[in-house]
Design an enzyme around this catalytic site. Structure first.
Site, mmCIF file in Angstrom:
data_model
loop_
_atom_site.group_PDB
_atom_site.id
_atom_site.type_symbol
_atom_site.label_atom_id
_atom_site.label_comp_id
_atom_site.label_asym_id
_atom_site.label_seq_id
_atom_site.Cartn_x
_atom_site.Cartn_y
_atom_site.Cartn_z
ATOM 1 N N GLU A 89 0.802 -1.221 0.000
ATOM 2 C CA GLU A 89 0.000 0.000 0.000
ATOM 3 C C GLU A 89 0.838 1.275 0.000
ATOM 4 O OE1 GLU A 89 -4.129 0.342 1.573
ATOM 5 O OE2 GLU A 89 -3.016 1.078 3.314
ATOM 6 N N LYS A 97 0.542 4.681 1.198
ATOM 7 C CA LYS A 97 -0.261 5.444 2.164
ATOM 8 C C LYS A 97 0.637 6.462 2.843
ATOM 9 C CE LYS A 97 -1.779 3.478 6.115
ATOM 10 N NZ LYS A 97 -2.659 2.758 7.060
ATOM 11 N N LYS A 145 -8.276 2.802 -3.190
ATOM 12 C CA LYS A 145 -8.663 2.693 -1.779
ATOM 13 C C LYS A 145 -9.196 4.033 -1.284
ATOM 14 C CE LYS A 145 -7.488 0.478 2.504
ATOM 15 N NZ LYS A 145 -6.438 0.251 3.469
ATOM 16 N N GLU A 159 -14.648 -5.237 2.050
ATOM 17 C CA GLU A 159 -14.038 -5.265 3.380
ATOM 18 C C GLU A 159 -15.086 -5.416 4.477
ATOM 19 O OE1 GLU A 159 -10.896 -2.312 4.333
ATOM 20 O OE2 GLU A 159 -12.344 -1.590 5.818
ATOM 21 N N ASN A 167 -10.828 -6.696 7.681
ATOM 22 C CA ASN A 167 -10.025 -5.588 8.196
ATOM 23 C C ASN A 167 -9.719 -5.830 9.671
ATOM 24 O OD1 ASN A 167 -8.697 -3.202 8.599
ATOM 25 N ND2 ASN A 167 -10.348 -1.882 7.891
ATOM 26 N N GLU A 202 -6.326 -7.540 6.081
ATOM 27 C CA GLU A 202 -5.925 -6.144 5.903
ATOM 28 C C GLU A 202 -5.529 -5.493 7.231
ATOM 29 O OE1 GLU A 202 -9.045 -3.901 3.930
ATOM 30 O OE2 GLU A 202 -9.950 -5.763 3.252
ATOM 31 N N SER A 203 -4.414 -4.793 7.204
ATOM 32 C CA SER A 203 -3.965 -3.930 8.311
ATOM 33 C C SER A 203 -3.299 -4.676 9.470
ATOM 34 C CB SER A 203 -5.113 -3.091 8.893
ATOM 35 O OG SER A 203 -5.684 -2.283 7.901
#
Length: 262
Positions: free
Chosen positions: A57, A59, A120, A169, A189, A219-220
């Site tokens: 990603e 970000k 995103k 998500e 997520n 995710e994350s």
């Protein structure tokens, strides 16, 4: 604690009205219609066929951490991710909270990125799907927590009409019913978008409750190659990682080192 997602979505509605004044829907839709056709790189296929499944990603900022890499360049880092083995790339396009813009995807494509790119953002209106298609994305994120099931179905269908795949998500057990909509990829997520508290345990907890045939993406909050190996055993194929790489001096090199350890 203030619900951050609620605040972001409220701002997104205001922002959308501004965008629609700058570029009316009719004009945007005509621009997109002119580029439809041909094949876009499939994120689902890339994840399924990848040995690591990493969605790296781009970000620059987050509501919980502030600036992570304010000077991060969209024409350098995403291409470096591609060169260092990313299966796909996620690019934040929300400006106020994440320091992103649609033009970051344009710049990434112009720099030579050919692998799938995830748009995103906090998508609540079909206008944003057209924005995603216009800037060069091949997939979009839809977030169950901010959409009714009916809204999600409508956006998913429109995304497919625009040749965009959907990463849907979910974060909690009640949201798993959205998987019935058969998105291209099912994301779990690990970060609660209301509080921004993160725990990878969320993926382990919900994995077995998703349809067996779903392409699952965690995710994350993933910062350790050992966690990826455990998530693979739990049935995950894709792993969205941003902060772990973006906070390093060279995110692409950090990705290469990370994948070697997997």
């Amino acid at each position: 604690m203030k619900d951050v997602l609620e605040e972001i979505v409220a701002h997104k509605r205001v922002e959308l009205e501004m965008f629609k004044q700058l570029l009316p829907e009719k004009e945007l839709y005509a621009k997109v219609e002119a580029i439809l056709g041909g094949e876009l790189p499939s994120m689902r296929k890339a994840i399924v066929e990848s040995s690591t499944g990493i969605i790296a990603e781009f970000k620059r900022k987050s509501p919980s951490k502030g600036w992570i890499k304010e000077a991060g360049k969209p024409d350098i880092i995403p291409l470096s991710y591609q060169q260092n083995g990313a299966a796909a790339i996620s690019i934040l396009t929300d400006e106020k909270y994440f320091g992103g813009r649609d033009e970051f995807i344009v710049k990434a494509r112009q720099s030579g990125v050919t692998i799938p790119v995830l748009y995103k953002n906090f998508v609540i209106d079909e206008y944003q799907l057209f924005q995603a298609r216009l800037c060069g994305a091949s997939a979009v994120l839809l977030i169950a927590a901010e959409l009714t099931k009916s809204e999600c179905r409508s956006l998913l269908n429109m995304a497919h009409e625009l040749q965009l795949e959907v990463l849907l998500e979910m974060h909690s057990e009640p949201e798993l019913e959205y998987a019935e909509l058969e998105p291209d990829l099912c994301g779990i997520n690990n970060r609660n978008l209301g509080t921004f508290i993160t725990s990878v345990d969320n993926s382990f907890r919900l994995a077995s409750l998703l349809p067996a045939e779903a392409v699952k993406v965690s995710e994350s909050g993933i910062s350790n190659p050992a966690t990826i190996r455990q998530l693979m055993q739990a049935g995950f194929k894709g792993f969205l990682i941003g902060e772990s790489f973006m906070k390093q001096d060279n995110p692409g090199e950090a990705l290469a080192k990370f994948t070697e350890e997997i």
